[in-house]
Design a protein around this motif. Structure first.
Motif, short mmCIF file in Angstrom:
data_model
loop_
_atom_site.label_atom_id
_atom_site.label_comp_id
_atom_site.label_asym_id
_atom_site.label_seq_id
_atom_site.Cartn_x
_atom_site.Cartn_y
_atom_site.Cartn_z
N LEU A 149 -35.10 -59.28 17.41
CA LEU A 149 -36.70 -59.68 17.01
C LEU A 149 -37.05 -59.10 15.97
CD1 LEU A 149 -37.82 -57.48 20.30
CD2 LEU A 149 -38.29 -60.16 19.77
N VAL A 150 -36.39 -58.64 15.25
CA VAL A 150 -37.05 -57.69 13.89
C VAL A 150 -36.48 -58.47 13.17
CG1 VAL A 150 -36.31 -55.72 12.28
CG2 VAL A 150 -37.00 -55.50 14.75
N HIS A 151 -35.41 -58.74 12.96
CA HIS A 151 -34.43 -60.30 12.22
C HIS A 151 -35.30 -61.16 11.86
CE1 HIS A 151 -30.97 -56.57 11.42
NE2 HIS A 151 -31.32 -56.87 12.99
N VAL A 152 -35.29 -62.02 13.10
CA VAL A 152 -36.07 -63.32 13.03
C VAL A 152 -37.17 -63.15 12.51
CG1 VAL A 152 -36.77 -65.08 14.19
CG2 VAL A 152 -34.25 -64.02 15.17
N THR A 153 -38.01 -61.89 12.43
CA THR A 153 -39.23 -62.05 12.29
C THR A 153 -39.38 -61.94 10.63
OG1 THR A 153 -40.60 -60.53 14.34
CG2 THR A 153 -41.47 -60.47 11.59
N LEU A 154 -38.93 -60.99 10.02
CA LEU A 154 -38.55 -60.82 8.95
C LEU A 154 -37.77 -61.48 7.90
CD1 LEU A 154 -39.02 -58.72 6.90
CD2 LEU A 154 -36.58 -57.78 7.02
N HIS A 155 -36.87 -62.22 8.35
CA HIS A 155 -35.95 -64.31 8.15
C HIS A 155 -38.18 -64.65 7.63
CE1 HIS A 155 -33.70 -67.51 7.41
NE2 HIS A 155 -34.17 -67.67 8.21
N CYS A 156 -38.48 -64.61 9.26
CA CYS A 156 -39.72 -66.24 8.63
C CYS A 156 -40.28 -65.56 7.94
CB CYS A 156 -40.32 -65.89 9.95
SG CYS A 156 -39.22 -66.66 11.96
N CYS A 157 -40.60 -64.94 7.89
CA CYS A 157 -42.18 -63.69 6.70
C CYS A 157 -41.11 -64.30 5.02
CB CYS A 157 -41.51 -62.93 6.61
SG CYS A 157 -42.92 -61.85 5.64
N LEU A 158 -39.82 -64.03 4.87
CA LEU A 158 -39.50 -64.73 3.61
C LEU A 158 -38.66 -65.45 3.67
CD1 LEU A 158 -36.72 -61.54 3.31
CD2 LEU A 158 -38.41 -61.15 2.79
N GLN A 159 -39.04 -66.35 4.26
CA GLN A 159 -38.92 -68.13 3.83
C GLN A 159 -40.17 -68.46 3.49
OE1 GLN A 159 -35.95 -69.65 3.55
NE2 GLN A 159 -35.41 -66.96 4.40
#
Length: 335
Positions: A173-183
């Motif tokens: 949940l954390v890794h995907v949320t952060l990934h989407c934010c940076l993209q």
């Protein structure tokens, strides 16, 4: 209601006990009756040690256990048993009972199957977008599709909880949320509010965000300027809203920063100093004051702000906030 004093109660109790002993003295007494009379006699003499089976340590242990449960976090102590676990207890075992066995293979197969069915229910264009973003597991695909298809961060948070992920899967949940934010091409506060909600829900998410941010700090040279901008804004939101502490920067070597890292942490700290109310700014820096293990961090922040943020051109807003932050960092005890 009639008021009874303590002395009257003691006198009445004494009369009742004497009456019972008088009536039982001339009659045959059974084992149960004798046990009751022994306990009553012990109560009369105020000597509970003579009560059969009396163990004061047992009561004290129960008190300590209840005290620990009340003081501890109820959210972290909850036994995470899903409805599916209860329905499949006959074939998988009651794993929540000490000494019981469980079938890991069957459980993993069900978890993957549930995530896969959830993923397949999403629209094809979302699944294609998830593939392009390298969401290489069914769990990551399901999380990605939920985040991208939700109406707002509250809706996304509720849908993510309904996925029923296990402890290790919840890190995604954390890794995907952060990934989407940076993209994102432009910073979207939607991800920051979702991250804040996850941190408020569970301490585990807060710790996972901390490690994820540490990894990103090490990659500042290799990520794009847009992702860097999204990262420091995301990080500043979590810190300013107490989802994460400023202590997340303790892994940073402020005396060995390169150009990209100086630019990143300058933007992050300047955002914390100027884009939030003064009281909120004080709270951010006060949270890391008074802790011995954060002494190096406080000194590093003071050094960094004086050399890279202090404005010689007369920007009183920045200079005033820097003075406030330094005073908070030097406070003996956190407020």
């Amino acid at each position: 209601m009639r008021t009874v004093s303590k002395s009257q109660f003691v006198a009445e109790r004494k009369d009742i006990i004497q009456l019972m002993q008088t009536k039982s003295s001339g009659a045959s007494v059974s084992g149960r009756m004798q046990f009751m009379l022994d306990i009553i006699t012990s109560l009369r003499t105020n000597n509970p040690q003579k009560i059969p089976g009396y163990d004061p340590d047992r009561i004290e242990n129960m008190r300590k256990l209840l005290r620990a449960q009340v003081k501890g976090s109820l959210g972290d102590n909850r036994l995470k048993i899903s409805l599916q676990d209860l329905l499949n207890a006959d074939c998988q075992g009651r794993w929540w009972i000490i000494g019981s066995s469980w079938s890991k293979k069957d459980t993993n197969a069900q978890e993957i199957g549930a995530a896969g069915s959830s993923s397949s229910s999403h629209q094809p264009h979302l699944m294609e977008l998830a593939r392009k973003q390298r969401m290489n597991t069914d769990v990551r695909k399901s999380i990605f599709c939920v985040i991208m298809s939700s109406e707002d961060y509250i809706d996304a948070f509720e849908k993510l909880l309904r996925l029923g992920l296990k402890d290790t899967q919840q890190r995604e949940l954390v890794h995907v949320t952060l990934h989407c934010c940076l993209q994102e091409k432009r910073y979207n506060p939607y991800y920051a509010f979702l991250g804040q909600k996850l941190c408020e829900y569970s301490r585990n998410h807060q710790v996972t965000f901390q490690y994820a941010l540490w990894d990103k700090f090490k990659e500042l040279d290799s990520i794009s300027s847009t992702s860097t901008n999204n990262l420091w804004r995301f990080c500043s939101h979590l810190i300013a809203h107490k989802a994460c502490s400023l202590s997340v920067l303790r892994a940073v070597q402020f005396t060995q920063l390169d150009v990209a890292e100086v630019r990143f942490f300058t933007s992050l700290l300047k955002c914390l100093l100027t884009e939030y109310p003064e009281e909120q700014c004080r709270s951010v820096f006060s949270r890391v004051a008074g802790f011995d293990h954060l002494k190096i961090l406080r000194e590093s922040l003071i050094f960094f702000m004086k050399h890279f943020l202090h404005s010689d051109s007369g920007d009183q807003t920045v200079n005033t906030r820097i003075s406030i932050a330094i005073n908070c960092l030097r406070t003996a005890h956190a407020t």
